[in-house]
Design a protein around this motif. Structure first.
Motif, PDB file in Angstrom:
ATOM      1  N   ALA A   8       0.872  -1.176   0.102  1.00 53.15           N
ATOM      2  CA  ALA A   8      -0.106   0.136   0.133  1.00 53.15           C
ATOM      3  C   ALA A   8       0.878   1.213  -0.131  1.00 53.15           C
ATOM      4  O   ALA A   8       0.098   2.334  -0.018  1.00 53.15           O
ATOM      5  N   ALA A   9       2.171   1.261  -0.061  1.00 49.18           N
ATOM      6  CA  ALA A   9       3.240   2.246   0.184  1.00 49.18           C
ATOM      7  C   ALA A   9       2.724   3.340  -0.827  1.00 49.18           C
ATOM      8  O   ALA A   9       3.011   4.585  -0.503  1.00 49.18           O
ATOM      9  N   GLU A  10       2.590   3.013  -1.934  1.00 48.69           N
ATOM     10  CA  GLU A  10       2.216   4.057  -3.199  1.00 48.69           C
ATOM     11  C   GLU A  10       0.821   4.455  -3.436  1.00 48.69           C
ATOM     12  O   GLU A  10       0.411   5.237  -4.188  1.00 48.69           O
ATOM     13  N   LEU A  11      -0.168   3.790  -2.687  1.00 44.97           N
ATOM     14  CA  LEU A  11      -1.596   4.120  -2.701  1.00 44.97           C
ATOM     15  C   LEU A  11      -2.093   5.251  -2.016  1.00 44.97           C
ATOM     16  O   LEU A  11      -3.237   5.843  -2.118  1.00 44.97           O
ATOM     17  N   CYS A  12      -1.236   5.609  -0.737  1.00 43.22           N
ATOM     18  CA  CYS A  12      -1.813   6.889   0.093  1.00 43.22           C
ATOM     19  C   CYS A  12      -1.390   8.033  -0.213  1.00 43.22           C
ATOM     20  O   CYS A  12      -0.438   8.185  -1.444  1.00 43.22           O
ATOM     21  N   ASP A  13      -1.548   9.173   0.438  1.00 45.16           N
ATOM     22  CA  ASP A  13      -1.012  10.474   0.114  1.00 45.16           C
ATOM     23  C   ASP A  13       0.256  10.504   0.648  1.00 45.16           C
ATOM     24  O   ASP A  13       1.097  11.288   0.037  1.00 45.16           O
ATOM     25  N   GLN A  14       0.638  10.106   1.884  1.00 45.53           N
ATOM     26  CA  GLN A  14       2.163  10.099   2.679  1.00 45.53           C
ATOM     27  C   GLN A  14       2.284   8.829   3.365  1.00 45.53           C
ATOM     28  O   GLN A  14       1.295   8.031   3.666  1.00 45.53           O
TER      29      GLN A  14
ATOM     30  N   GLY B 131      -4.666 -17.132  -5.516  1.00 41.14           N
ATOM     31  CA  GLY B 131      -5.418 -16.302  -4.244  1.00 41.14           C
ATOM     32  C   GLY B 131      -4.501 -15.191  -4.024  1.00 41.14           C
ATOM     33  O   GLY B 131      -3.540 -14.794  -4.558  1.00 41.14           O
ATOM     34  N   GLU B 132      -4.956 -14.367  -3.007  1.00 38.07           N
ATOM     35  CA  GLU B 132      -4.657 -12.964  -2.925  1.00 38.07           C
ATOM     36  C   GLU B 132      -3.112 -12.907  -2.304  1.00 38.07           C
ATOM     37  O   GLU B 132      -2.348 -12.038  -2.343  1.00 38.07           O
ATOM     38  N   HIS B 133      -2.704 -14.364  -2.096  1.00 37.04           N
ATOM     39  CA  HIS B 133      -1.274 -14.214  -1.480  1.00 37.04           C
ATOM     40  C   HIS B 133      -0.256 -13.722  -2.365  1.00 37.04           C
ATOM     41  O   HIS B 133       0.890 -13.130  -2.191  1.00 37.04           O
ATOM     42  N   ILE B 134      -0.720 -13.819  -3.722  1.00 41.29           N
ATOM     43  CA  ILE B 134       0.298 -13.449  -4.873  1.00 41.29           C
ATOM     44  C   ILE B 134       0.539 -11.901  -4.833  1.00 41.29           C
ATOM     45  O   ILE B 134       1.302 -11.311  -5.231  1.00 41.29           O
ATOM     46  N   MET B 135      -0.405 -11.184  -4.227  1.00 40.99           N
ATOM     47  CA  MET B 135      -0.304  -9.735  -4.012  1.00 40.99           C
ATOM     48  C   MET B 135       0.256  -9.289  -2.858  1.00 40.99           C
ATOM     49  O   MET B 135       0.756  -8.192  -2.862  1.00 40.99           O
ATOM     50  N   SER B 136       0.720 -10.243  -2.189  1.00 41.44           N
ATOM     51  CA  SER B 136       1.282  -9.731  -0.628  1.00 41.44           C
ATOM     52  C   SER B 136       2.904  -9.289  -0.699  1.00 41.44           C
ATOM     53  O   SER B 136       3.516  -8.862   0.035  1.00 41.44           O
ATOM     54  N   GLU B 137       3.491 -10.040  -1.779  1.00 40.71           N
ATOM     55  CA  GLU B 137       5.041 -10.103  -1.641  1.00 40.71           C
ATOM     56  C   GLU B 137       5.898  -9.496  -2.830  1.00 40.71           C
ATOM     57  O   GLU B 137       7.035  -9.728  -3.126  1.00 40.71           O
ATOM     58  N   VAL B 138       5.129  -8.583  -3.492  1.00 40.89           N
ATOM     59  CA  VAL B 138       5.539  -8.192  -4.818  1.00 40.89           C
ATOM     60  C   VAL B 138       5.902  -6.536  -4.371  1.00 40.89           C
ATOM     61  O   VAL B 138       6.463  -5.971  -5.548  1.00 40.89           O
ATOM     62  N   GLY B 139       5.901  -5.957  -3.279  1.00 40.33           N
ATOM     63  CA  GLY B 139       6.040  -4.716  -3.062  1.00 40.33           C
ATOM     64  C   GLY B 139       5.169  -3.836  -3.542  1.00 40.33           C
ATOM     65  O   GLY B 139       3.929  -4.196  -3.599  1.00 40.33           O
ATOM     66  N   PRO B 140       5.385  -2.328  -3.653  1.00 37.28           N
ATOM     67  CA  PRO B 140       4.407  -1.362  -3.579  1.00 37.28           C
ATOM     68  C   PRO B 140       3.591  -1.861  -5.192  1.00 37.28           C
ATOM     69  O   PRO B 140       4.006  -2.017  -6.146  1.00 37.28           O
ATOM     70  N   LEU B 141       1.999  -1.489  -4.740  1.00 44.98           N
ATOM     71  CA  LEU B 141       1.192  -1.542  -5.941  1.00 44.98           C
ATOM     72  C   LEU B 141       0.652  -0.123  -6.457  1.00 44.98           C
ATOM     73  O   LEU B 141       0.870   0.849  -5.580  1.00 44.98           O
ATOM     74  N   TYR B 142       0.066  -0.086  -7.493  1.00 48.77           N
ATOM     75  CA  TYR B 142      -0.386   1.053  -8.075  1.00 48.77           C
ATOM     76  C   TYR B 142      -1.851   1.063  -8.411  1.00 48.77           C
ATOM     77  O   TYR B 142      -1.941  -0.308  -8.960  1.00 48.77           O
ATOM     78  N   LEU B 143      -2.362   2.088  -8.541  1.00 48.24           N
ATOM     79  CA  LEU B 143      -3.686   1.952  -9.121  1.00 48.24           C
ATOM     80  C   LEU B 143      -4.138   2.605 -10.497  1.00 48.24           C
ATOM     81  O   LEU B 143      -3.671   3.742 -10.442  1.00 48.24           O
ATOM     82  N   TYR B 144      -4.602   1.908 -11.339  1.00 46.53           N
ATOM     83  CA  TYR B 144      -4.944   2.105 -12.706  1.00 46.53           C
ATOM     84  C   TYR B 144      -6.456   2.150 -13.096  1.00 46.53           C
ATOM     85  O   TYR B 144      -7.041   1.095 -12.511  1.00 46.53           O
ATOM     86  N   SER B 145      -6.802   3.165 -13.776  1.00 44.46           N
ATOM     87  CA  SER B 145      -8.223   3.234 -14.065  1.00 44.46           C
ATOM     88  C   SER B 145      -8.209   2.449 -15.980  1.00 44.46           C
ATOM     89  O   SER B 145      -7.264   2.615 -16.630  1.00 44.46           O
ATOM     90  N   ASP B 146      -9.147   1.955 -15.985  1.00 43.86           N
ATOM     91  CA  ASP B 146      -9.421   1.317 -17.419  1.00 43.86           C
ATOM     92  C   ASP B 146      -8.303   0.396 -17.926  1.00 43.86           C
ATOM     93  O   ASP B 146      -7.570   0.598 -18.903  1.00 43.86           O
ATOM     94  N   PHE B 147      -7.995  -0.364 -17.048  1.00 40.44           N
ATOM     95  CA  PHE B 147      -6.730  -1.507 -17.098  1.00 40.44           C
ATOM     96  C   PHE B 147      -7.208  -2.713 -17.933  1.00 40.44           C
ATOM     97  O   PHE B 147      -7.954  -3.423 -17.668  1.00 40.44           O
ATOM     98  N   PHE B 148      -7.104  -2.434 -19.389  1.00 43.92           N
ATOM     99  CA  PHE B 148      -7.753  -3.706 -20.592  1.00 43.92           C
ATOM    100  C   PHE B 148      -9.065  -3.833 -20.155  1.00 43.92           C
ATOM    101  O   PHE B 148      -9.371  -4.998 -20.446  1.00 43.92           O
ATOM    102  N   GLY B 149      -9.765  -2.745 -19.936  1.00 45.47           N
ATOM    103  CA  GLY B 149     -11.221  -2.969 -19.842  1.00 45.47           C
ATOM    104  C   GLY B 149     -11.733  -3.053 -18.537  1.00 45.47           C
ATOM    105  O   GLY B 149     -12.970  -3.123 -18.336  1.00 45.47           O
TER     106      GLY B 149
END
Length: 396
Positions: A37-43, A309-327
């Motif tokens: 979540a490090a890159e999804l917040c304001d600070q 399962g969601e475990h694949i999301m937990s160990e990859v580092g910071p995530l980013y939010l995209y709109s209209d990502f391949f539909g």
């Protein structure tokens, strides 16, 4: 409103996402910097909340503390520091103590006569074995025979929950509570991968009115018995036409609140957070399903796309939010141009669930076409389709 989310893993992703949708200024703290979540917040601040000399001054100007972690030492520190700094903490310590122990939770189910899996040794094989203190699917093992049972426990039993293995679709329901007022939210359906980790949440379900009402009454009964001041989710399985409660968690869950938000427009974090800040319950509101919604986790690699399962999301580092990502409506992902291996949580909506499924198929096919992927993998628990592997994305 200025809020601090404590914990930047998957619960933190959920909290930050919904807090931003509420229009709040969101500060995230975690003792580790490389969190999803490090890159999804304001600070973002790398702070250990158990170091009170550093943490207490940080609370100046904060309107609400939102825990998004399950570390007991950190939670205990948050309770003490919130009281000291007089900042609302969106957390029910007593309810969490019960729900974080599957042994204590099962005792609560028995006392309230809530239908649940039959415990061993009253049941036969196959069995499900899970650590009492673990979260979600962590440590879950299916045992098919006495030989497997004795092999697992040859060194002795610890705090394990052992109960009958049940087959059937899984459902989740969140309940929020504040000052004796309780509200059940939208029922969602959970799809599991081969290790019983949730890979997909569908924000629309086909349960009968009778089963919906039964599920909601179970949720309300549990919330009232716990005098819930916070949020709790209840997970059930529909086995041979009957709902049985598998577990409860009195903390902000991951995955389902976002699916509920997109299906109904209801932001449960916003409603509950305002109750804590204003110190009064919400005004009554209706839960109306406005659209079909699907939330799903995928992993893309060399010539394959795997739903997992969601475990694949937990160990990859910071995530980013995209709109209209391949539909998709949105995607939460570590993808960046040029990457050949990445993961994503896809958020897909439609006018109804059928349209959402159609869009979901189009999204998967678009990703496969872009990367020249020929192998599509979607694993299920054994009872569903015996580890179904589909080798072509054309049938997704």
């Amino acid at each position: 409103m200025r809020v601090v989310v404590v914990g930047g893993k998957l619960q933190g992703v959920e909290a930050v996402y919904l807090a931003k949708k509420a229009g709040w200024e969101v500060i995230l703290v975690d003792k580790d910097a490389w969190v999803p979540a490090a890159e999804l917040c304001d600070q973002f601040y790398a702070i250990d909340v158990t170091k009170v000399v550093e943490w207490i001054p940080f609370l100046k100007g904060i309107d609400l503390i939102i825990p998004a972690l399950e570390n007991q030492v950190a939670l205990d520190s948050l309770v003490r520091s919130a009281n000291y700094a007089n900042v609302p903490l969106m957390f029910d310590e007593k309810a969490y103590t019960i729900s974080s122990s599957k042994i204590k939770s099962n005792q609560l189910f028995a006392r309230l006569e809530i239908p649940a899996p039959i415990p061993w040794p009253e049941c036969g094989f196959p069995l499900i074995v899970k650590p009492s203190e673990a979260s979600g699917s962590e440590g879950v093992v299916k045992l098919k025979s006495s030989q497997e049972f004795h092999h697992l426990f040859e060194k002795g039993m610890k705090d394990w929950v052992i109960e009958e293995y049940l087959e059937g679709p899984s459902y989740s329901l969140e309940i929020i509570g504040f000052s004796g007022v309780y509200k059940v939210l939208q029922i969602t359906e959970l799809y599991m991968d081969q290790v019983y980790d949730c890979k997909r949440v569908v924000g629309s379900v086909t349960l009968s009115d009778q089963l919906r009402a039964e599920f909601e009454q179970i949720g309300l009964g549990l919330a009232k018995s716990l005098n819930l001041n916070g949020i709790m989710d209840v997970e059930t399985i529909l086995h041979r036409g009957h709902l049985k409660v598998l577990e409860i968690d009195a903390r902000l869950p991951s995955q389902t609140p976002i699916a509920v938000y997109h299906a109904t427009g209801i932001n449960m974090l916003e409603i509950l957070g305002q109750a804590f800040v204003l110190n009064r319950p919400w005004q009554e509101f209706e839960i109306i399903e406005k659209r079909g919604a699907i939330l799903e986790h995928i992993k893309v690699g060399t010539d394959y796309l795997e739903v997992s399962g969601e475990h694949i999301m937990s160990e990859v580092g910071p995530l980013y939010l995209y709109s209209d990502f391949f539909g998709t409506v949105e995607a939460i992902t570590n993808y960046s141009p040029g990457k050949t291996e990445w993961v994503a949580t896809l958020i897909i909506t439609g006018e109804d669930l059928r349209e959402a499924w159609d869009k979901r198929s189009a999204v998967i096919q678009a990703i496969c076409k872009e990367w020249g992927i020929r192998n599509y993998i979607d694993c299920f628990p054994v009872y569903e389709e015996n580890l179904k592997f589909i080798k072509s994305a054309s049938g997704s």
